[in-house]
Design a protein around this motif. Structure first.
Motif, mmCIF file in Angstrom:
data_model
loop_
_atom_site.group_PDB
_atom_site.id
_atom_site.type_symbol
_atom_site.label_atom_id
_atom_site.label_comp_id
_atom_site.label_asym_id
_atom_site.label_seq_id
_atom_site.Cartn_x
_atom_site.Cartn_y
_atom_site.Cartn_z
ATOM 1 N N UNK A 1 2.066 6.530 -6.958
ATOM 2 C CA UNK A 1 0.994 7.433 -7.392
ATOM 3 C C UNK A 1 1.407 8.889 -7.177
ATOM 4 N N UNK A 2 1.998 9.166 -6.030
ATOM 5 C CA UNK A 2 2.452 10.518 -5.719
ATOM 6 C C UNK A 2 3.507 10.996 -6.712
ATOM 7 N N UNK A 3 4.449 10.107 -7.045
ATOM 8 C CA UNK A 3 5.499 10.456 -8.014
ATOM 9 C C UNK A 3 4.909 10.757 -9.392
ATOM 10 N N UNK A 4 3.938 9.947 -9.813
ATOM 11 C CA UNK A 4 3.291 10.175 -11.109
ATOM 12 C C UNK A 4 2.533 11.499 -11.120
ATOM 13 N N UNK B 1 0.819 -1.211 0.000
ATOM 14 C CA UNK B 1 0.000 0.000 0.000
ATOM 15 C C UNK B 1 0.846 1.251 0.000
ATOM 16 N N UNK B 2 1.925 1.231 0.732
ATOM 17 C CA UNK B 2 2.823 2.376 0.805
ATOM 18 C C UNK B 2 3.542 2.590 -0.528
#
Length: 131
Positions: free
Chosen positions: A33-36, A26-27
């Motif tokens: 997702x944050x990087x994208x 999950x992490x």
């Protein structure tokens, strides 16, 4: 009983390991997702704004403003009267980079500024015919 306790302890350990793996998955998913999202935002902010195509911009300027010279256009921009984000404030530069720019006369006065035999016959000139 001791065997049952060992089995329960192993099950508890397996459950904890699975929970830790789920947390790691999950992490890592959230991190990816944050990087994208960050990369997409950065790309969007670096992108040059898109403007109307040359012919559409030209037509809009001619229909909405009675501008005849580059200086009049620059005054319009400097005074803050050209408020639409879809029309370039620097059309010569913007459309020049795209290989579309022809001239200020063409942009402001239109296709009719050049007649069929190459002479200028736009709004601000007279057509002279040779006898």
């Amino acid at each position: 009983n001791n065997k049952d306790e060992n089995t329960n302890n192993e099950n508890d350990n397996n459950t904890k390991n699975n929970d830790e793996n789920d947390d790691d998955d999950g992490l890592s998913w959230r991190l990816a997702k944050l990087r994208l999202e960050e990369a997409n935002t950065s790309r969007l902010l670096k992108r040059k704004p898109l403007k109307l195509p040359y012919a559409t911009s030209q037509k809009w300027i001619q229909q909405n403003w009675a501008i005849r010279t580059k200086e009049e256009f620059e005054d319009l921009v400097a005074n803050g009267n050209l408020r639409t984000p879809y029309i370039s404030k620097r059309p010569e530069e913007y459309y020049g980079e795209r290989g579309e720019w022809i001239s200020w006369d063409h942009y402001l006065l239109g296709d009719s500024s050049v007649d069929n035999d190459g002479g200028f016959g736009g709004r601000n000139s007279t057509n002279l015919k040779w006898a």
